[in-house]
Design a protein around this motif. Structure first.
Motif, PDB file in Angstrom:
ATOM      1  N   ALA A 161       0.839  -1.200   0.000  1.00 21.86           N
ATOM      2  CA  ALA A 161       0.000   0.000   0.000  1.00 21.86           C
ATOM      3  C   ALA A 161       0.874   1.249   0.000  1.00 21.86           C
ATOM      4  CB  ALA A 161      -0.922  -0.015   1.222  1.00 21.86           C
ATOM      5  N   ASP A 162       1.927   1.182   0.779  1.00 26.80           N
ATOM      6  CA  ASP A 162       2.882   2.285   0.842  1.00 26.80           C
ATOM      7  C   ASP A 162       3.497   2.533  -0.538  1.00 26.80           C
ATOM      8  OD1 ASP A 162       4.913   4.019   1.639  1.00 26.80           O
ATOM      9  OD2 ASP A 162       6.238   2.362   2.211  1.00 26.80           O
ATOM     10  N   ARG A 163       3.825   1.454  -1.234  1.00 30.12           N
ATOM     11  CA  ARG A 163       4.499   1.588  -2.531  1.00 30.12           C
ATOM     12  C   ARG A 163       3.556   2.150  -3.602  1.00 30.12           C
ATOM     13  NH1 ARG A 163       7.687  -4.052  -2.166  1.00 30.12           N
ATOM     14  NH2 ARG A 163       9.439  -3.312  -0.912  1.00 30.12           N
ATOM     15  N   ARG A 164       2.290   1.867  -3.464  1.00 30.15           N
ATOM     16  CA  ARG A 164       1.385   2.421  -4.487  1.00 30.15           C
ATOM     17  C   ARG A 164       1.008   3.868  -4.164  1.00 30.15           C
ATOM     18  NH1 ARG A 164      -3.566   2.691  -2.403  1.00 30.15           N
ATOM     19  NH2 ARG A 164      -4.193   1.121  -0.881  1.00 30.15           N
ATOM     20  N   GLY A 165       1.586   4.421  -3.120  1.00 32.70           N
ATOM     21  CA  GLY A 165       1.446   5.857  -2.884  1.00 32.70           C
ATOM     22  C   GLY A 165       0.431   6.237  -1.829  1.00 32.70           C
ATOM     23  N   ALA A 166      -0.036   5.264  -1.054  1.00 28.37           N
ATOM     24  CA  ALA A 166      -1.010   5.583  -0.014  1.00 28.37           C
ATOM     25  C   ALA A 166      -0.315   6.183   1.201  1.00 28.37           C
ATOM     26  CB  ALA A 166      -1.767   4.324   0.403  1.00 28.37           C
ATOM     27  N   ILE A 167      -1.062   6.963   1.949  1.00 32.54           N
ATOM     28  CA  ILE A 167      -0.586   7.401   3.261  1.00 32.54           C
ATOM     29  C   ILE A 167      -0.987   6.291   4.226  1.00 32.54           C
ATOM     30  CG2 ILE A 167      -0.849   9.123   5.086  1.00 32.54           C
ATOM     31  CD1 ILE A 167      -1.773  11.104   2.895  1.00 32.54           C
ATOM     32  N   VAL A 168      -0.015   5.725   4.911  1.00 33.24           N
ATOM     33  CA  VAL A 168      -0.300   4.589   5.798  1.00 33.24           C
ATOM     34  C   VAL A 168       0.067   4.982   7.229  1.00 33.24           C
ATOM     35  CG1 VAL A 168       0.118   2.153   6.282  1.00 33.24           C
ATOM     36  CG2 VAL A 168       0.243   2.984   3.925  1.00 33.24           C
ATOM     37  N   VAL A 169      -0.914   4.874   8.120  1.00 36.19           N
ATOM     38  CA  VAL A 169      -0.655   5.140   9.540  1.00 36.19           C
ATOM     39  C   VAL A 169      -1.058   3.891  10.322  1.00 36.19           C
ATOM     40  CG1 VAL A 169      -1.098   6.667  11.499  1.00 36.19           C
ATOM     41  CG2 VAL A 169      -1.200   7.575   9.162  1.00 36.19           C
ATOM     42  N   VAL A 170      -0.106   3.371  11.073  1.00 35.15           N
ATOM     43  CA  VAL A 170      -0.333   2.129  11.809  1.00 35.15           C
ATOM     44  C   VAL A 170      -0.196   2.418  13.304  1.00 35.15           C
ATOM     45  CG1 VAL A 170       0.454  -0.253  12.178  1.00 35.15           C
ATOM     46  CG2 VAL A 170       0.634   0.782   9.902  1.00 35.15           C
ATOM     47  N   ALA A 171      -1.176   1.977  14.084  1.00 33.63           N
ATOM     48  CA  ALA A 171      -1.051   2.050  15.540  1.00 33.63           C
ATOM     49  C   ALA A 171      -0.847   0.625  16.038  1.00 33.63           C
ATOM     50  CB  ALA A 171      -2.313   2.638  16.158  1.00 33.63           C
ATOM     51  N   SER A 172       0.173   0.421  16.830  1.00 31.23           N
ATOM     52  CA  SER A 172       0.448  -0.947  17.261  1.00 31.23           C
ATOM     53  C   SER A 172       1.266  -1.002  18.539  1.00 31.23           C
ATOM     54  CB  SER A 172       1.190  -1.697  16.139  1.00 31.23           C
ATOM     55  OG  SER A 172       1.430  -3.020  16.522  1.00 31.23           O
ATOM     56  N   HIS A 173       0.986  -2.071  19.280  1.00 30.17           N
ATOM     57  CA  HIS A 173       1.849  -2.419  20.410  1.00 30.17           C
ATOM     58  C   HIS A 173       2.858  -3.478  20.021  1.00 30.17           C
ATOM     59  CE1 HIS A 173      -1.710  -1.270  22.962  1.00 30.17           C
ATOM     60  NE2 HIS A 173      -0.742  -0.855  23.754  1.00 30.17           N
ATOM     61  N   ASP A 174       2.589  -4.082  18.870  1.00 24.50           N
ATOM     62  CA  ASP A 174       3.274  -5.324  18.520  1.00 24.50           C
ATOM     63  C   ASP A 174       4.774  -5.089  18.287  1.00 24.50           C
ATOM     64  OD1 ASP A 174       4.124  -7.731  17.471  1.00 24.50           O
ATOM     65  OD2 ASP A 174       2.256  -8.072  16.370  1.00 24.50           O
ATOM     66  N   ALA A 175       5.572  -5.733  19.076  1.00 25.04           N
ATOM     67  CA  ALA A 175       7.020  -5.562  18.967  1.00 25.04           C
ATOM     68  C   ALA A 175       7.531  -5.981  17.597  1.00 25.04           C
ATOM     69  CB  ALA A 175       7.713  -6.382  20.054  1.00 25.04           C
ATOM     70  N   ARG A 176       6.814  -6.913  16.965  1.00 24.09           N
ATOM     71  CA  ARG A 176       7.268  -7.381  15.653  1.00 24.09           C
ATOM     72  C   ARG A 176       7.182  -6.243  14.630  1.00 24.09           C
ATOM     73  NH1 ARG A 176       3.413 -12.531  15.346  1.00 24.09           N
ATOM     74  NH2 ARG A 176       2.017 -10.850  15.982  1.00 24.09           N
ATOM     75  N   ILE A 177       6.178  -5.377  14.801  1.00 20.32           N
ATOM     76  CA  ILE A 177       6.063  -4.237  13.885  1.00 20.32           C
ATOM     77  C   ILE A 177       7.083  -3.167  14.259  1.00 20.32           C
ATOM     78  CG2 ILE A 177       4.597  -2.328  13.157  1.00 20.32           C
ATOM     79  CD1 ILE A 177       2.246  -4.072  13.141  1.00 20.32           C
ATOM     80  N   VAL A 178       7.148  -2.931  15.566  1.00 22.01           N
ATOM     81  CA  VAL A 178       8.047  -1.871  16.026  1.00 22.01           C
ATOM     82  C   VAL A 178       9.482  -2.178  15.605  1.00 22.01           C
ATOM     83  CG1 VAL A 178       8.947  -0.682  18.067  1.00 22.01           C
ATOM     84  CG2 VAL A 178       6.521  -1.306  17.944  1.00 22.01           C
TER      85      VAL A 178
END
Lengths: 384, 236
Positions: free
Chosen positions: B191-208
């Protein structure tokens, strides 16, 4: 809205209804029942008004009856016909031999077939009643299983039932029993030169009222003259009374309608979360209103159409007599009722509008109420 | 529809409960999110991450401040305008928020229904999106029968199905094993590559700990502070 989007929305509305099929079917049935009750009552009144008006219009312009201090009296035929014929504007005067007598099943109207009436009946293919014979109209309350019918008028007489008339032959004979003229006179206690009343035809309908003073004065005995308008008024007055009682049935129907609307309006509480979700992923208030509209029409239209068809059948299907007995207190089968296209359309549109429009509008209220609400509040509010 | 930038300017959100007590959920937040970048919001429970995502998605209005989409003051628009604007967004709720008596396929299809296009193309799009999240086999299943992880993937598919210009994801990897977590991160990156603005809220250490985020923001007590920011990304 483009056709493809409309198709998507319609399909989604049907799918949404299928989520709670029992509720959708029950709602449709409630709408159907409401329309049936309301439309049956209104159609019955409308149909009977139309039919009675037609019957009266087919009758004579004026009916002359002799009155004495003791009430109705037989009318001397030759003298009465001559008196009526002397009035300018009168085109025909026919003596009628008719009256109400007692039969085992209840009172019935008997009519002696005079020579002038005989010609019309023969044209209609009806064999005239011979001496001792009786021809019964379809609405006459009499047992046809017995070979003889005993009647009590001025005297007891027994008649052989010769024929049962079909309503298709003549609507005006629906609740009349035809007798040989001599038998009718004997049963009603009339002398050979006497009649029950005189049916007078005038040249123009507008003359019915204007001719009354001259016609009354022309008879050498006191008379009471009934115009066609008075006869129609009497019929309508009777119908208003019975119809008014029938309208009481609309009270529970109205209450049911209110409950249905309240149920639709209270659906807001249950649908808040979903409306919030739909809005969160891009549905507009207009989209939600359209979805509600399609859903309510999908349940409402079949319900209304089925209800109208049921009401139509109950009122106008030949042989269906219980709605008249239940709603208007008819004790004998009515003549075949009919409606004018204009009258029927007004009744059907009125009923459809009275039920369908409030139902559709109430169903759309939740979507409309969401117009100013934040989706987040709707989603969180729906969880509470 | 394209978006190049979302700006949050001095946004505060104060809620009053039934007892009359007030709580400040966001306090003077200033931040910008750009197209073609993934921004990660981190912070403890109750920090205001979900609230900020809902503000960005037009689901609520700020008490003060404003949200700008390409300089258009979205948060000041009327409800009707925001309804239509919301078609540019895809939001994954923290608790999935699916419609339980619909199937997974129907839940994903729902956002597309009022949009242009034939029903067949919409169904195809929902199937493709489910398949991209390894959830094609769930299409006909009522979502009430799904596990937490499956529900979250279906909800993510619903957020993605219309190729939104603004993708807002609240705990996208919740209940997911490592394999599915990587799959989801791939979808986010796409999604990021196709030019979207991406906002993610997460606690997940795997993402962080992953490299998916171009910028990381920390929220605590309704206040935003820059966290570990990747080069080329800045808070305002």
């Amino acid at each position: 809205m483009k056709g493809s989007t409309l198709h998507s929305m319609l399909t989604w509305a049907m799918r949404d209804l299928a989520r709670r099929p029992g509720e959708a079917v029950l709602t449709g049935l409630v709408v159907c029942a409401l329309v049936t009750v309301t439309a049956t009552t209104l159609l019955l009144v409308e149909a009977w008004t139309t039919t009675a008006t037609t019957l009266i219009e087919e009758g004579p312009s004026l009916v002359v009856r002799r009155v004495t201090s003791g009430g109705w009296a037989p009318i001397p035929v030759d003298e009465a016909v001559a008196a009526a014929a002397s009035v300018v504007g009168v085109t025909d005067a026919q003596p009628r031999i008719r009256g109400v007598v007692t039969a085992p099943e209840g009172p019935i109207t008997v009519m002696g077939v005079t020579p002038s009436q005989a010609a019309n009946l023969e044209v209609a293919g009806i064999t005239l009643p011979g001496p001792g014979e009786i021809i019964l109209g379809a609405g006459v309350p009499a047992s046809t299983t017995e070979p003889l019918l005993e009647l009590l008028g001025s005297t007891h007489m027994k008649f052989r039932i010769a024929t049962l008339l079909d309503d298709a032959v003549s609507l005006t004979l629906h609740d009349v029993a035809l007798l040989n003229v001599a038998d009718a006179r004997a049963l009603l206690g009339l002398a050979p030169n006497e009649a029950s009343d005189l049916a007078v035809t005038v040249f123009h309908e507008a003359e019915e009222e204007a001719i009354l003073p001259d016609l009354t004065a022309a008879f050498p005995f006191p008379v009471r003259i009934t115009t066609r308008g008075e006869a129609a008024g009497a019929a309508v007055a009777g119908l208003s009374r019975d119809g008014g009682l029938a309208m009481l049935l609309l009270v529970p129907a109205t209450l049911a309608m209110i409950l249905l609307l309240i149920s639709a309006l209270r659906g807001w509480n249950g649908s808040r979360r979903e409306i919030g979700l739909y809005k969160s992923f891009g549905w507009t208030t207009g989209d939600l209103v359209r979805l509600s509209l399609f859903k309510s029409l999908a349940t409402g239209i079949p319900g209304v159409l089925t209800g109208l068809a049921a009401a139509w059948g109950l009122v106008l299907w030949p042989g269906t007599t219980w709605p008249g007995a239940l709603l208007l207190g008819w004790q004998t089968p009515p003549p075949p009722l009919f409606l004018t296209p204009g009258g029927a359309t007004v009744v059907l549109l009125t009923v459809a509008g009275l039920v369908l429009i409030p139902w559709v509008l109430a169903s759309m209220v939740p979507a409309v109420k969401s117009a100013l609400a934040d989706p987040d509040d709707l989603v969180r509010g729906g969880e509470q | 529809m394209t978006l190049t930038r979302m700006d949050v300017r001095s946004v505060s959100l104060v809620r009053t409960n039934r007892g009359g007590a007030t709580a400040t959920l966001l306090d003077a937040v200033d931040v910008s999110f750009r197209a073609g970048a993934v921004s990660l919001l981190v912070g403890p429970t109750g920090a205001g991450k979900t609230t900020l995502l809902h503000l960005l998605g037009g689901l609520i209005r700020p008490t003060t401040g404003e949200i700008l989409a390409d300089d258009d003051p979205v948060s000041r628009w009327t409800a009707a305008h925001r309804d239509r604007w919301r078609r540019q967004t895809g939001l994954l709720f923290q608790r999935a928020e699916l419609i339980d008596d619909l199937s997974a396929g129907e839940n994903v299809l729902a956002p597309l229904i009022p949009r242009p296009g034939t029903l067949a193309t919409k169904i195809d799009a929902s199937r493709r999106t489910l398949a991209s999240l390894d959830a094609a086999h769930l299409e006909r299943q009522p979502v009430r029968n799904l596990s937490g992880g499956e529900r979250q993937r279906v909800a993510l598919a619903r957020a993605l199905v219309a190729d939104p210009a603004l993708l807002l994801l609240d705990e996208p990897t919740a209940h997911q094993d490592d394999t599915r977590c990587e799959l989801i991160l791939d979808v986010v990156t796409a999604a990021d590559r196709r030019g979207a603005i991406v906002v993610v809220a997460s606690h997940d250490a795997r993402i962080v700990s992953s490299e998916v985020a171009d910028a990381v923001y920390a929220l605590d007590g309704g206040r935003l502070s820059p966290g570990d920011t990747n080069p080329g990304h800045s808070t305002s």
